[in-house]
Design a protein around this motif. Structure first.
Motif, PDB file in Angstrom:
ATOM      1  N   ASP A 105      38.246  51.536 -28.620  1.00  0.00           N
ATOM      2  CA  ASP A 105      37.317  51.626 -27.478  1.00  0.00           C
ATOM      3  C   ASP A 105      36.633  50.566 -26.880  1.00  0.00           C
ATOM      4  O   ASP A 105      36.551  49.566 -27.421  1.00  0.00           O
ATOM      5  N   PHE A 106      36.604  50.452 -25.540  1.00  0.00           N
ATOM      6  CA  PHE A 106      35.916  49.539 -24.816  1.00  0.00           C
ATOM      7  C   PHE A 106      34.492  50.172 -24.427  1.00  0.00           C
ATOM      8  O   PHE A 106      34.188  51.020 -23.747  1.00  0.00           O
ATOM      9  N   VAL A 107      33.610  49.728 -25.132  1.00  0.00           N
ATOM     10  CA  VAL A 107      32.290  49.975 -25.319  1.00  0.00           C
ATOM     11  C   VAL A 107      31.438  49.372 -24.269  1.00  0.00           C
ATOM     12  O   VAL A 107      31.391  48.213 -24.029  1.00  0.00           O
ATOM     13  N   ILE A 108      30.436  50.368 -23.651  1.00  0.00           N
ATOM     14  CA  ILE A 108      29.558  49.743 -22.444  1.00  0.00           C
ATOM     15  C   ILE A 108      27.926  49.706 -23.244  1.00  0.00           C
ATOM     16  O   ILE A 108      27.782  51.086 -23.395  1.00  0.00           O
ATOM     17  N   GLY A 109      27.423  48.803 -22.980  1.00  0.00           N
ATOM     18  CA  GLY A 109      26.211  48.832 -23.083  1.00  0.00           C
ATOM     19  C   GLY A 109      24.823  48.494 -22.211  1.00  0.00           C
ATOM     20  O   GLY A 109      25.420  47.920 -21.295  1.00  0.00           O
ATOM     21  N   PHE A 110      24.220  49.393 -22.123  1.00  0.00           N
ATOM     22  CA  PHE A 110      22.988  49.314 -20.832  1.00  0.00           C
ATOM     23  C   PHE A 110      21.610  49.012 -21.323  1.00  0.00           C
ATOM     24  O   PHE A 110      21.179  49.474 -22.388  1.00  0.00           O
ATOM     25  N   ASP A 111      21.015  47.932 -20.683  1.00  0.00           N
ATOM     26  CA  ASP A 111      19.812  47.669 -20.826  1.00  0.00           C
ATOM     27  C   ASP A 111      19.068  48.782 -20.159  1.00  0.00           C
ATOM     28  O   ASP A 111      19.608  49.746 -19.493  1.00  0.00           O
ATOM     29  N   ALA A 112      17.750  48.961 -20.589  1.00  0.00           N
ATOM     30  CA  ALA A 112      17.083  50.389 -19.735  1.00  0.00           C
ATOM     31  C   ALA A 112      16.170  50.088 -18.721  1.00  0.00           C
ATOM     32  O   ALA A 112      16.256  50.209 -17.496  1.00  0.00           O
ATOM     33  N   ASP A 113      15.081  49.089 -19.098  1.00  0.00           N
ATOM     34  CA  ASP A 113      13.916  48.800 -18.113  1.00  0.00           C
ATOM     35  C   ASP A 113      14.556  47.851 -17.081  1.00  0.00           C
ATOM     36  O   ASP A 113      15.358  46.726 -17.326  1.00  0.00           O
ATOM     37  N   ASP A 114      14.208  48.158 -15.692  1.00  0.00           N
ATOM     38  CA  ASP A 114      14.851  47.434 -14.670  1.00  0.00           C
ATOM     39  C   ASP A 114      16.251  47.363 -14.441  1.00  0.00           C
ATOM     40  O   ASP A 114      16.926  46.661 -13.707  1.00  0.00           O
ATOM     41  N   THR A 115      17.137  48.170 -15.360  1.00  0.00           N
ATOM     42  CA  THR A 115      18.352  48.615 -15.134  1.00  0.00           C
ATOM     43  C   THR A 115      18.758  49.788 -14.841  1.00  0.00           C
ATOM     44  O   THR A 115      19.532  50.225 -13.992  1.00  0.00           O
ATOM     45  N   LEU A 116      18.309  50.685 -15.674  1.00  0.00           N
ATOM     46  CA  LEU A 116      18.490  52.231 -15.384  1.00  0.00           C
ATOM     47  C   LEU A 116      17.138  52.796 -14.626  1.00  0.00           C
ATOM     48  O   LEU A 116      17.492  53.563 -13.769  1.00  0.00           O
ATOM     49  N   TRP A 117      15.927  52.098 -15.010  1.00  0.00           N
ATOM     50  CA  TRP A 117      14.800  52.600 -14.349  1.00  0.00           C
ATOM     51  C   TRP A 117      13.752  51.501 -13.870  1.00  0.00           C
ATOM     52  O   TRP A 117      13.990  50.520 -14.586  1.00  0.00           O
ATOM     53  N   HIS A 118      12.828  51.778 -13.037  1.00  0.00           N
ATOM     54  CA  HIS A 118      11.914  50.721 -12.592  1.00  0.00           C
ATOM     55  C   HIS A 118      11.052  50.470 -13.799  1.00  0.00           C
ATOM     56  O   HIS A 118      10.337  51.459 -14.647  1.00  0.00           O
ATOM     57  N   ASN A 119      10.742  49.366 -14.028  1.00  0.00           N
ATOM     58  CA  ASN A 119       9.801  49.037 -14.968  1.00  0.00           C
ATOM     59  C   ASN A 119       8.857  47.711 -14.341  1.00  0.00           C
ATOM     60  O   ASN A 119       7.490  48.003 -14.613  1.00  0.00           O
ATOM     61  N   GLU A 120       9.264  46.659 -13.805  1.00  0.00           N
ATOM     62  CA  GLU A 120       8.803  45.512 -13.381  1.00  0.00           C
ATOM     63  C   GLU A 120       7.675  45.830 -12.555  1.00  0.00           C
ATOM     64  O   GLU A 120       6.550  45.291 -12.231  1.00  0.00           O
ATOM     65  N   THR A 121       8.054  46.905 -11.569  1.00  0.00           N
ATOM     66  CA  THR A 121       6.933  47.424 -10.450  1.00  0.00           C
ATOM     67  C   THR A 121       5.755  47.834 -11.150  1.00  0.00           C
ATOM     68  O   THR A 121       4.673  47.941 -10.538  1.00  0.00           O
ATOM     69  N   ASN A 122       6.004  48.538 -12.062  1.00  0.00           N
ATOM     70  CA  ASN A 122       4.891  49.269 -12.864  1.00  0.00           C
ATOM     71  C   ASN A 122       3.755  48.050 -13.455  1.00  0.00           C
ATOM     72  O   ASN A 122       2.511  47.965 -13.326  1.00  0.00           O
ATOM     73  N   PHE A 123       4.736  46.842 -14.010  1.00  0.00           N
ATOM     74  CA  PHE A 123       3.851  45.855 -14.501  1.00  0.00           C
ATOM     75  C   PHE A 123       3.069  45.069 -13.328  1.00  0.00           C
ATOM     76  O   PHE A 123       2.023  44.653 -13.214  1.00  0.00           O
ATOM     77  N   GLU A 124       3.811  44.906 -11.983  1.00  0.00           N
ATOM     78  CA  GLU A 124       3.119  44.314 -10.920  1.00  0.00           C
ATOM     79  C   GLU A 124       1.946  45.102 -10.183  1.00  0.00           C
ATOM     80  O   GLU A 124       1.001  44.640 -10.011  1.00  0.00           O
ATOM     81  N   ARG A 125       2.125  46.444 -10.645  1.00  0.00           N
ATOM     82  CA  ARG A 125       1.026  47.211 -10.175  1.00  0.00           C
ATOM     83  C   ARG A 125      -0.332  47.118 -10.839  1.00  0.00           C
ATOM     84  O   ARG A 125      -1.416  46.901 -10.251  1.00  0.00           O
ATOM     85  N   VAL A 126       0.027  46.787 -12.224  1.00  0.00           N
ATOM     86  CA  VAL A 126      -1.051  46.667 -13.107  1.00  0.00           C
ATOM     87  C   VAL A 126      -1.857  45.171 -12.880  1.00  0.00           C
ATOM     88  O   VAL A 126      -2.914  44.985 -13.000  1.00  0.00           O
ATOM     89  N   HIS A 127      -0.807  44.166 -12.585  1.00  0.00           N
ATOM     90  CA  HIS A 127      -1.104  42.895 -12.419  1.00  0.00           C
ATOM     91  C   HIS A 127      -2.355  42.782 -11.203  1.00  0.00           C
ATOM     92  O   HIS A 127      -3.255  42.120 -11.223  1.00  0.00           O
ATOM     93  N   GLU A 128      -1.832  43.674 -10.016  1.00  0.00           N
ATOM     94  CA  GLU A 128      -2.522  43.547  -9.024  1.00  0.00           C
ATOM     95  C   GLU A 128      -4.172  43.948  -9.420  1.00  0.00           C
ATOM     96  O   GLU A 128      -4.912  43.286  -8.787  1.00  0.00           O
ATOM     97  N   ARG A 129      -4.129  45.111  -9.934  1.00  0.00           N
ATOM     98  CA  ARG A 129      -5.315  45.403 -10.350  1.00  0.00           C
ATOM     99  C   ARG A 129      -6.237  44.689 -11.226  1.00  0.00           C
ATOM    100  O   ARG A 129      -7.363  44.612 -11.200  1.00  0.00           O
ATOM    101  N   TYR A 130      -5.490  43.898 -12.150  1.00  0.00           N
ATOM    102  CA  TYR A 130      -6.198  43.090 -13.191  1.00  0.00           C
ATOM    103  C   TYR A 130      -6.597  41.786 -12.381  1.00  0.00           C
ATOM    104  O   TYR A 130      -7.674  41.261 -12.344  1.00  0.00           O
ATOM    105  N   ARG A 131      -5.954  41.351 -11.533  1.00  0.00           N
ATOM    106  CA  ARG A 131      -6.341  40.180 -10.370  1.00  0.00           C
ATOM    107  C   ARG A 131      -7.686  40.394  -9.586  1.00  0.00           C
ATOM    108  O   ARG A 131      -8.241  39.773  -9.588  1.00  0.00           O
TER     109      ARG A 131
END
Ligand SMILES: [Mg+2]
Length: 237
Positions: A5-31
């Protein structure tokens, strides 16, 4: 998996779904919360230093982030921060854990196209419970033969996953947004990597692309380029 088999691995956060935007939203409120004590750059630098120091103990993810955010707030205000603000920080952390899972463009279609041809494996790091929640909410779980949630994505953890699922490194291709976590360790083991950058990269994930990995490192602009890369990679074997 089958050894041919030729197997394909996938990362999840920021590869399949948005994640860093969620952290960025929180960072803004933190600042904003600390704005009358320090400017944004000072807050960002102090928080990043705390996170970096705490990762070996807390691991990655929203819960460790929340603890680091509280610790940094106490430090930056010389202990003047009050219970009301700490409660707000806890709520911010909770809002990350309750945030809806938003898939990146074209992900579902690409997985649906690849899954009949290749075994797909999801490999992600972070809070176990939060990652399980996101996998379930994504509606993508059925495309994957296996879901692996690890505390660190390094050569040792990838080697253990490949061994466990009888995947030959030379027949393994990992797809992800982080050169450091998704590409370098896999290339080191003899596998291949497809880097698909997300528009924000967390500072602690910055790294240089691998050198001397001819035919085993692919830089893609977007997920839509993946099927052609996979076809070329598996045909060359
Ligand atoms: Mg990622």
């Amino acid at each position: 998996m089958n050894s041919h088999d030729f197997v394909i691995g996938f990362d999840a956060d920021d590869t399949l779904w948005h994640n860093e935007t969620n952290f960025e939203r929180v960072h803004e409120r933190y600042r904003a919360l600390l704005a009358h004590y320090h400017d944004a750059a000072t807050v960002d630098a102090a928080l990043l230093a705390t996170e970096k120091r705490n990762i070996p103990l807390y691991g990655y993810g929203a819960k460790g982030f929340t603890l680091s955010a509280i610790e940094t707030a106490i430090q930056l205000t010389d202990g003047k921060i009050g219970a009301t603000e700490i409660r707000q920080l806890l709520e911010l952390g909770r809002s990350m854990l309750e945030h809806p899972v938003e898939l990146l463009d074209g992900v579902r279609e690409i997985l649906a196209g690849l899954a009949p041809r290749h075994p797909l494996v999801l490999i992600t790091k972070g809070d176990l419970r939060d990652q399980e929640r996101k996998v379930a909410k994504s509606g993508l779980a059925d495309f994957f033969r296996a879901v692996e949630i690890v505390s660190e994505k390094d050569a040792a953890s990838y080697a253990a996953i490949l061994r466990q699922h009888r995947i030959t490194p030379q027949r393994f291709l990992m797809v992800g947004n982080s050169i450091k976590s998704d590409i370098l360790p896999v290339v080191e083991l003899g596998g291949a990597g497809v880097h698909i950058p997300y528009h924000i990269t967390w500072e602690l994930e910055h790294a240089t692309p691998p050198s001397g990995a001819e035919g085993r490192f692919f830089a893609a602009g977007k997920m839509a380029e993946l099927p052609a890369i996979v076809a070329g990679w598996s045909a060359r074997k």
